[in-house]
Design a protein around this motif. Sequence first.
Motif, PDB file in Angstrom:
ATOM      1  N   ALA A 142       0.846  -1.193   0.000  1.00 24.73           N
ATOM      2  CA  ALA A 142       0.000   0.000   0.000  1.00 24.73           C
ATOM      3  C   ALA A 142       0.883   1.245   0.000  1.00 24.73           C
ATOM      4  N   PRO A 143       0.337   2.397  -0.381  1.00 26.82           N
ATOM      5  CA  PRO A 143       1.122   3.635  -0.336  1.00 26.82           C
ATOM      6  C   PRO A 143       1.705   3.845   1.065  1.00 26.82           C
ATOM      7  N   LYS A 144       2.965   4.339   1.097  1.00 22.57           N
ATOM      8  CA  LYS A 144       3.666   4.498   2.385  1.00 22.57           C
ATOM      9  C   LYS A 144       2.875   5.340   3.369  1.00 22.57           C
ATOM     10  N   GLU A 145       2.110   6.330   2.858  1.00 20.64           N
ATOM     11  CA  GLU A 145       1.424   7.249   3.783  1.00 20.64           C
ATOM     12  C   GLU A 145       0.197   6.612   4.461  1.00 20.64           C
ATOM     13  N   TRP A 146      -0.231   5.444   3.973  1.00 21.47           N
ATOM     14  CA  TRP A 146      -1.342   4.758   4.660  1.00 21.47           C
ATOM     15  C   TRP A 146      -0.848   4.258   6.019  1.00 21.47           C
ATOM     16  N   SER A 147      -1.659   4.436   7.055  1.00 22.98           N
ATOM     17  CA  SER A 147      -1.310   3.725   8.287  1.00 22.98           C
ATOM     18  C   SER A 147      -2.197   2.479   8.284  1.00 22.98           C
ATOM     19  N   PHE A 148      -1.634   1.410   7.759  1.00 17.97           N
ATOM     20  CA  PHE A 148      -2.390   0.193   7.504  1.00 17.97           C
ATOM     21  C   PHE A 148      -2.721  -0.521   8.811  1.00 17.97           C
ATOM     22  N   ASP A 149      -4.014  -0.731   9.071  1.00 18.45           N
ATOM     23  CA  ASP A 149      -4.370  -1.413  10.324  1.00 18.45           C
ATOM     24  C   ASP A 149      -5.275  -2.612  10.049  1.00 18.45           C
ATOM     25  N   GLY A 150      -4.947  -3.335   8.992  1.00 17.16           N
ATOM     26  CA  GLY A 150      -5.700  -4.565   8.727  1.00 17.16           C
ATOM     27  C   GLY A 150      -6.397  -4.553   7.387  1.00 17.16           C
ATOM     28  N   LYS A 175       4.711   0.276   0.458  1.00 20.36           N
ATOM     29  CA  LYS A 175       5.290  -0.578   1.520  1.00 20.36           C
ATOM     30  C   LYS A 175       4.480  -1.867   1.617  1.00 20.36           C
ATOM     31  N   PRO A 176       5.163  -3.006   1.863  1.00 24.58           N
ATOM     32  CA  PRO A 176       4.420  -4.262   2.007  1.00 24.58           C
ATOM     33  C   PRO A 176       3.627  -4.260   3.312  1.00 24.58           C
ATOM     34  N   VAL A 177       2.375  -4.700   3.265  1.00 27.39           N
ATOM     35  CA  VAL A 177       1.544  -4.677   4.474  1.00 27.39           C
ATOM     36  C   VAL A 177       0.993  -6.056   4.875  1.00 27.39           C
ATOM     37  N   ALA A 178       0.949  -7.003   3.943  1.00 23.25           N
ATOM     38  CA  ALA A 178       0.449  -8.336   4.318  1.00 23.25           C
ATOM     39  C   ALA A 178       0.957  -9.376   3.331  1.00 23.25           C
ATOM     40  N   THR A 179       1.218 -10.587   3.831  1.00 22.56           N
ATOM     41  CA  THR A 179       1.646 -11.687   2.963  1.00 22.56           C
ATOM     42  C   THR A 179       0.416 -12.451   2.481  1.00 22.56           C
ATOM     43  N   VAL A 180       0.282 -12.550   1.181  1.00 25.90           N
ATOM     44  CA  VAL A 180      -0.876 -13.229   0.591  1.00 25.90           C
ATOM     45  C   VAL A 180      -0.550 -14.691   0.277  1.00 25.90           C
ATOM     46  N   PHE A 181       0.704 -14.948  -0.144  1.00 27.77           N
ATOM     47  CA  PHE A 181       1.076 -16.319  -0.512  1.00 27.77           C
ATOM     48  C   PHE A 181       2.596 -16.482  -0.422  1.00 27.77           C
ATOM     49  N   GLU A 182       3.036 -17.565   0.217  1.00 22.41           N
ATOM     50  CA  GLU A 182       4.472 -17.880   0.276  1.00 22.41           C
ATOM     51  C   GLU A 182       4.771 -18.927  -0.773  1.00 22.41           C
ATOM     52  N   SER A 183       5.768 -18.649  -1.610  1.00 23.78           N
ATOM     53  CA  SER A 183       6.011 -19.528  -2.751  1.00 23.78           C
ATOM     54  C   SER A 183       7.432 -20.071  -2.773  1.00 23.78           C
ATOM     55  N   GLN A 184       7.586 -21.189  -3.462  1.00 23.18           N
ATOM     56  CA  GLN A 184       8.903 -21.734  -3.802  1.00 23.18           C
ATOM     57  C   GLN A 184       8.734 -22.586  -5.053  1.00 23.18           C
ATOM     58  N   ALA A 185       9.848 -23.040  -5.616  1.00 21.12           N
ATOM     59  CA  ALA A 185       9.754 -23.901  -6.799  1.00 21.12           C
ATOM     60  C   ALA A 185       9.152 -25.244  -6.399  1.00 21.12           C
ATOM     61  N   ILE A 186       8.297 -25.792  -7.252  1.00 24.66           N
ATOM     62  CA  ILE A 186       7.709 -27.110  -7.000  1.00 24.66           C
ATOM     63  C   ILE A 186       7.843 -27.985  -8.239  1.00 24.66           C
ATOM     64  N   LEU A 187       7.743 -29.296  -8.016  1.00 28.66           N
ATOM     65  CA  LEU A 187       7.681 -30.246  -9.122  1.00 28.66           C
ATOM     66  C   LEU A 187       6.215 -30.597  -9.342  1.00 28.66           C
ATOM     67  N   ILE A 188       5.762 -30.496 -10.589  1.00 26.30           N
ATOM     68  CA  ILE A 188       4.375 -30.864 -10.895  1.00 26.30           C
ATOM     69  C   ILE A 188       4.363 -32.001 -11.911  1.00 26.30           C
ATOM     70  N   ARG A 189       3.259 -32.751 -11.951  1.00 21.81           N
ATOM     71  CA  ARG A 189       3.145 -33.842 -12.925  1.00 21.81           C
ATOM     72  C   ARG A 189       1.748 -33.863 -13.539  1.00 21.81           C
ATOM     73  N   ASN A 190       1.707 -34.402 -14.715  1.00 14.32           N
ATOM     74  CA  ASN A 190       0.457 -34.599 -15.420  1.00 14.32           C
ATOM     75  C   ASN A 190      -0.441 -35.541 -14.628  1.00 14.32           C
ATOM     76  N   ALA A 191      -1.770 -35.304 -14.691  1.00 12.85           N
ATOM     77  CA  ALA A 191      -2.691 -36.090 -13.862  1.00 12.85           C
ATOM     78  C   ALA A 191      -2.928 -37.501 -14.403  1.00 12.85           C
ATOM     79  N   LEU A 192      -2.549 -37.755 -15.661  1.00 14.60           N
ATOM     80  CA  LEU A 192      -2.759 -39.089 -16.247  1.00 14.60           C
ATOM     81  C   LEU A 192      -1.808 -40.113 -15.636  1.00 14.60           C
ATOM     82  N   LYS A 193      -2.216 -41.378 -15.734  1.00 14.50           N
ATOM     83  CA  LYS A 193      -1.338 -42.447 -15.251  1.00 14.50           C
ATOM     84  C   LYS A 193      -0.208 -42.629 -16.264  1.00 14.50           C
ATOM     85  N   PHE A 194       1.024 -42.717 -15.798  1.00 16.25           N
ATOM     86  CA  PHE A 194       2.153 -42.940 -16.694  1.00 16.25           C
ATOM     87  C   PHE A 194       2.198 -44.417 -17.099  1.00 16.25           C
TER      88      PHE A 194
END
Length: 295
Positions: free
Chosen positions: A106-114, A179-198
Amino acid sequence: MSDERLRLAIQKSGRLSDGSFELLKSCGLTISRGRDKLYGRVQEMPIDVMLLRDDDIPAFVADNACDIGIVGQNVFEEELLSGIHDTPANEVMELGFARCRLMLAAPKEWSFDGATMLAGKRIATSYPALTKAWLEAESVDSKVVMMKGSVEVAPRLKIADAVCDIVSTGATLDANGLKPVATVFESQAILIRNALKFSPEKQAIFDALLKRINGVLRSRDAKYIMMNAPRSAVAAITEFLPGADAPTVLELAGNPEKVAIHAVCGESVFWDTLEELKKLGASAILVLPIEKMMP
Ligand code: ATP
Ligand code: MG
């Protein structure tokens, strides 16, 4: 012999690619890159590598153009929540690199309270689904404005009141009066796979790759630790060692009072750990890196 190959998608160049190449290298895999550099072959295992824009990876895997992929959890979850694929890919495991946060700023001048402060406000983001999910969880009604890039300039241009963007150091936000005011999502690299049976052949290649990746991830924090200690201190030291199975206790030639203790610690060994070991009577402590590990 089967000529089946596992098709792996990774980012061609960007914040995920160094970590992805490094992980493959640590798994003992080398990639020969094709001339067009969109396609490579792993030499040691039957794996083909496609080098893509990161945003395309979930779709390539969901649509079975690739079997597996390495992508940011942020990008994957955004696509999952937005429901654009009939049979989306599945997350297999977290890979521990490319960690970052999707944050509300949010803009720095906001006093963010939730979060309630955001009610009725416009929020610019490249991650509308993740942002909306967070707002909904916070029971706040805001307008989410989709922007593909340069999200942080939106408040200055009066396109939005606040932003929701990937933050690492916060320098870009700061330069734009936010300025950052809240964390919405924490991320990292992931391995993904196709939903079909190999096929069984493909599954075997996948299992072999997973085994190597697991070995690499396990050995990243693991250390081989050696020390001398009074025989009487063995039980206390064994109990204290972080994430270690039963250690090896060896005779010390010509010193019946003391023994050498060798152990693999599965968790990080810090300077504090060594201080504690010293207090328990250990001396000549050596901590060695582990290159590979297989249970
Ligand atoms: P592409 O050209 O492949 O579309 P991009 O510019 O969209 O690349 P990058 O900036 O390389 O994407 O970021 C790719 C992923 O890396 C992000 O989706 C996120 O998961 C992760 N990431 C982003 N920023 C950071 C950061 N500062 N530190 C660590 N990881 C990050
Ligand atoms: Mg991208």
